[in-house]
Design a protein around this motif. Structure first.
Motif, PDB file in Angstrom:
ATOM      1  N   LEU A  65       0.810  -1.212   0.000  1.00 48.18           N
ATOM      2  CA  LEU A  65       0.000   0.000   0.000  1.00 48.18           C
ATOM      3  C   LEU A  65       0.846   1.265   0.000  1.00 48.18           C
ATOM      4  N   SER A  66       2.133   1.128   0.311  1.00 46.61           N
ATOM      5  CA  SER A  66       3.011   2.305   0.330  1.00 46.61           C
ATOM      6  C   SER A  66       3.855   2.426  -0.935  1.00 46.61           C
ATOM      7  N   LEU A  67       3.584   1.591  -1.946  1.00 49.81           N
ATOM      8  CA  LEU A  67       4.349   1.664  -3.195  1.00 49.81           C
ATOM      9  C   LEU A  67       4.160   3.027  -3.852  1.00 49.81           C
ATOM     10  N   GLN A  68       5.292   3.658  -4.258  1.00 49.49           N
ATOM     11  CA  GLN A  68       5.242   4.964  -4.917  1.00 49.49           C
ATOM     12  C   GLN A  68       5.919   4.959  -6.274  1.00 49.49           C
ATOM     13  N   ARG A  69       6.945   4.127  -6.447  1.00 50.89           N
ATOM     14  CA  ARG A  69       7.717   4.097  -7.683  1.00 50.89           C
ATOM     15  C   ARG A  69       7.804   2.662  -8.198  1.00 50.89           C
ATOM     16  N   THR A  70       8.109   2.504  -9.462  1.00 48.87           N
ATOM     17  CA  THR A  70       8.268   1.150 -10.005  1.00 48.87           C
ATOM     18  C   THR A  70       9.462   0.450  -9.370  1.00 48.87           C
ATOM     19  N   GLU A  71      10.467   1.225  -8.949  1.00 46.65           N
ATOM     20  CA  GLU A  71      11.601   0.627  -8.247  1.00 46.65           C
ATOM     21  C   GLU A  71      11.156  -0.031  -6.945  1.00 46.65           C
ATOM     22  N   ASP A  72      10.133   0.541  -6.318  1.00 50.33           N
ATOM     23  CA  ASP A  72       9.621  -0.033  -5.070  1.00 50.33           C
ATOM     24  C   ASP A  72       9.021  -1.426  -5.311  1.00 50.33           C
ATOM     25  N   MET A 126      -2.697 -11.731  -1.429  1.00 51.55           N
ATOM     26  CA  MET A 126      -3.398 -12.547  -0.431  1.00 51.55           C
ATOM     27  C   MET A 126      -3.462 -11.848   0.919  1.00 51.55           C
ATOM     28  N   THR A 127      -2.500 -10.974   1.182  1.00 53.80           N
ATOM     29  CA  THR A 127      -2.525 -10.219   2.450  1.00 53.80           C
ATOM     30  C   THR A 127      -3.395  -8.975   2.348  1.00 53.80           C
ATOM     31  N   VAL A 128      -3.712  -8.550   1.124  1.00 54.85           N
ATOM     32  CA  VAL A 128      -4.479  -7.326   0.900  1.00 54.85           C
ATOM     33  C   VAL A 128      -5.971  -7.616   0.737  1.00 54.85           C
ATOM     34  N   TYR A 129      -6.280  -8.657  -0.002  1.00 54.23           N
ATOM     35  CA  TYR A 129      -7.673  -8.966  -0.350  1.00 54.23           C
ATOM     36  C   TYR A 129      -8.404  -9.614   0.824  1.00 54.23           C
ATOM     37  N   GLN A 130      -9.561  -9.072   1.160  1.00 52.24           N
ATOM     38  CA  GLN A 130     -10.422  -9.620   2.208  1.00 52.24           C
ATOM     39  C   GLN A 130     -11.688 -10.167   1.548  1.00 52.24           C
ATOM     40  N   PRO A 131     -11.747 -11.473   1.300  1.00 48.85           N
ATOM     41  CA  PRO A 131     -12.900 -12.023   0.570  1.00 48.85           C
ATOM     42  C   PRO A 131     -14.192 -11.941   1.372  1.00 48.85           C
ATOM     43  N   LYS A 132     -15.269 -11.770   0.665  1.00 48.06           N
ATOM     44  CA  LYS A 132     -16.582 -11.785   1.308  1.00 48.06           C
ATOM     45  C   LYS A 132     -17.007 -13.224   1.572  1.00 48.06           C
ATOM     46  N   ARG A 133     -17.963 -13.368   2.449  1.00 43.16           N
ATOM     47  CA  ARG A 133     -18.390 -14.721   2.848  1.00 43.16           C
ATOM     48  C   ARG A 133     -18.952 -15.521   1.682  1.00 43.16           C
ATOM     49  N   CYS A 134     -19.451 -14.839   0.682  1.00 42.57           N
ATOM     50  CA  CYS A 134     -20.074 -15.544  -0.447  1.00 42.57           C
ATOM     51  C   CYS A 134     -19.050 -16.095  -1.424  1.00 42.57           C
ATOM     52  N   PHE A 137      -6.064  -1.162  -8.966  1.00 44.17           N
ATOM     53  CA  PHE A 137      -4.916  -0.781  -8.136  1.00 44.17           C
ATOM     54  C   PHE A 137      -4.915   0.720  -7.820  1.00 44.17           C
ATOM     55  N   MET A 138      -5.473   1.530  -8.716  1.00 47.67           N
ATOM     56  CA  MET A 138      -5.488   2.974  -8.481  1.00 47.67           C
ATOM     57  C   MET A 138      -6.630   3.390  -7.551  1.00 47.67           C
ATOM     58  N   GLY A 139      -7.702   2.610  -7.538  1.00 44.69           N
ATOM     59  CA  GLY A 139      -8.865   2.979  -6.739  1.00 44.69           C
ATOM     60  C   GLY A 139      -8.741   2.578  -5.284  1.00 44.69           C
ATOM     61  N   LYS A 140      -9.780   2.929  -4.524  1.00 42.73           N
ATOM     62  CA  LYS A 140      -9.818   2.562  -3.114  1.00 42.73           C
ATOM     63  C   LYS A 140      -9.970   1.047  -2.983  1.00 42.73           C
ATOM     64  N   PRO A 141      -9.378   0.438  -1.968  1.00 46.75           N
ATOM     65  CA  PRO A 141      -8.601   1.044  -0.880  1.00 46.75           C
ATOM     66  C   PRO A 141      -7.106   1.075  -1.154  1.00 46.75           C
ATOM     67  N   HIS A 142      -6.663   0.765  -2.403  1.00 46.44           N
ATOM     68  CA  HIS A 142      -5.232   0.633  -2.667  1.00 46.44           C
ATOM     69  C   HIS A 142      -4.578   1.982  -2.940  1.00 46.44           C
ATOM     70  N   ASN A 143      -5.227   2.805  -3.783  1.00 44.87           N
ATOM     71  CA  ASN A 143      -4.771   4.179  -4.026  1.00 44.87           C
ATOM     72  C   ASN A 143      -3.308   4.248  -4.485  1.00 44.87           C
TER      73      ASN A 143
END
Length: 518
Positions: free
Chosen positions: A17-24, A83-91, A135-141
């Protein structure tokens, strides 16, 4: 290049979530930036992916895009991060931790109505722009340049390719809004909703299936309801018109290949393939069994360079899948596992000895609620127990031009024994024992009968047998059987004790404790 990231999972999310550059991104993936650029942008497209087609059941073909080694490793690392970012819904049950075809099916067991629908061209519908927007939208921004770089890693020819490690989780993330809206639609209409990749299911026990989700048209065909179609269309997907089914409970209901009418189960065709594979191996040899399997049952289409799986591992995988669906204490699963263990013990290591597996099968059978199938499973178990104790036994058969059904027969100490096995909630009565007595009397001189009833018999049964001048029936109940399987006494000693009590004391039944004292 390492196959997995060394960064702890709890820190991967923050770093992503803190990525700013392609080097990152290169730092996150633990690769050199120059190599990263070369693999993603400078490697010719023809070397980044290999395309091949596999036929589908409907006669069309599906294109699979297999990434090159370096691209695949990068995608696997991104998948580890997501896998650490995505929170799947119960469905959501496909491609998520703790999700499976079984958890998906369990949500729809025993419902009056079941609707199954498919999304058409699921992965190709998710284009480069949608992935970058994710990737550009919420919640990743994430910054546009970073999002563009990640989208290039995930996409091929402008869409999500099939056969790529990141495509399943990206598709789940893209479908987050779709899942929320369909969950709400289902809740408002008192339905359950689940999704496994592009397979979506709705079920309910209402008197009528809600028309907002599906209706029957003038041609008596199922159509998606207006609200369902609008939600799917607004999320950039379309329904597959040939893959929409609405089933009542009086017809077979399936969710992702699992039958859900009463409890999770598998089609008979699947269990028949396991039985056929075991039989081929037992009757012939491993090489002949492999050939038989490839010709008749191995219908999967693989990449041109892929090797076919070994027969042993394919069989083990099928049995374990059966155990996942029906339960690891299922008598059917334990029966097949026992047969596999006798052929190749190392494949079932840690599951118990053959006798312990038989005991587990018996206990599973006793607790089974399948009143229709457990009688046949009991006959199979009896046969396997006799084989374990080296007593030759025959399967059920008919005689006298089909007029008599014999559950089984075996030879012991020079005598022939006809077996009658019963499993009913009620105690067995005299009429059922009379049927076995008639079969024995219509047999040869050296014939006797074994009446086996899991739940025992009414009190008048032993008395009726004592009064009968033909002392040819011995009684066995579930406790007798369990003691044998627990290893407290052999089957031979049990039979000898019961036969001795019948011949000397005219007792058709003698308990296990009395036999031990003889």
């Amino acid at each position: 290049m390492n196959l997995k990231l060394s960064t702890p999972a709890d820190k991967l999310r923050d770093r992503f979530l803190s990525l700013q550059r392609t080097e990152d991104i290169a730092d996150l993936f633990e690769v050199k930036y120059g190599d990263f650029l070369y693999w993603i942008y400078r490697t010719p497209e023809s070397r980044r992916y290999t395309s091949f087609t596999i036929p589908k059941k409907n006669g069309t073909s599906r294109t699979i895009e297999a990434p090159s080694k370096n691209i695949k490793i990068l995608q696997q690392k991104l998948n580890q991060v997501l896998m650490t970012v995505y929170q799947p819904k119960r469905c959501v049950h496909g491609f998520v931790v703790h999700g499976s075809v079984k958890t998906n099916a369990l949500q729809h067991v025993g419902r009056k109505y079941l609707l199954n629908i498919d999304l058409k061209d699921f992965f190709p519908s998710i284009n480069f722009g949608r992935v970058r927007g994710l990737f550009m939208g919420k919640p990743h921004n994430l910054p546009q340049k970073v999002a563009t770089f990640l989208a290039h890693l995930c996409c091929y020819k402008g869409t999500l390719p099939q056969g790529v490690p990141t495509s399943p989780i990206i598709s789940n993330m893209i479908c987050a809004q779709l899942d929320s809206q369909l969950q709400h639609l289902a809740a408002v209409n008192r339905c359950s909703y689940t999704r496994y990749a592009d397979d979506m299911s709705f079920s309910t026990s209402r008197r009528r299936f809600p028309p907002a989700i599906a209706v029957m048209n003038d041609l008596d065909q199922v159509e998606a309801g207006s609200e369902l179609k609008q939600i799917i269309r607004s999320n950039g997907f379309s329904l597959h018109p040939e893959k929409i089914w609405l089933r009542r409970q009086d017809r077979r209901q399936e969710v992702t290949g699992v039958i859900v009418n009463e409890f999770p189960n598998l089609p008979r065709k699947f269990t028949n393939s396991i039985r056929a594979m075991l039989h081929a191996w037992e009757k012939y040899d491993l090489e002949a069994a492999q050939e038989h399997f490839e010709n008749k049952y191995d219908k999967k289409h693989r990449a041109p360079w892929s090797e076919k799986p070994s027969f042993k591992l394919a069989l083990k995988g099928k049995i374990e899948y059966l155990g996942m669906i029906k339960g690891k204490e299922s008598s059917t699963y334990l029966r097949y596992l026992d047969r596999l263990g006798r052929l190749v013990p190392e494949l079932t290591g840690g599951r118990g000895t053959p006798r312990e597996l038989l005991l587990r099968r018996y206990d599973a059978l006793v607790s089974s609620s399948d009143a229709h199938g457990r009688g046949f499973l009991l006959q199979d178990l009896l046969r396997d127990v006799f084989k374990y104790f080296d007593i030759s036994v025959e399967r059920s058969f008919t005689r006298n031009n089909g007029g008599e059904q014999i559950d089984g027969a075996f030879v012991f100490n020079g005598w022939h024994y006809i077996v009658e096995s019963r499993w009913r909630e009620k105690l067995a009565d005299g009429r059922q024992v009379d049927g076995l007595l008639g079969q024995v009397l219509r047999s040869g001189d050296q014939s006797m009968g074994v009446f086996f009833s899991i739940n025992g018999w009414s009190t008048n049964v032993p008395n009726l047998l004592k009064q009968n001048p033909n002392k040819v029936i011995i009684l066995m109940d579930g406790q007798d059987f369990r003691v044998v399987l627990a290893g407290e006494i052999t089957l031979q000693n049990l039979l000898e004790g019961k036969i001795r009590a019948l011949n000397l004391k005219a007792e058709p039944y003698i308990g296990i404790e009395s036999i031990k004292k003889i």
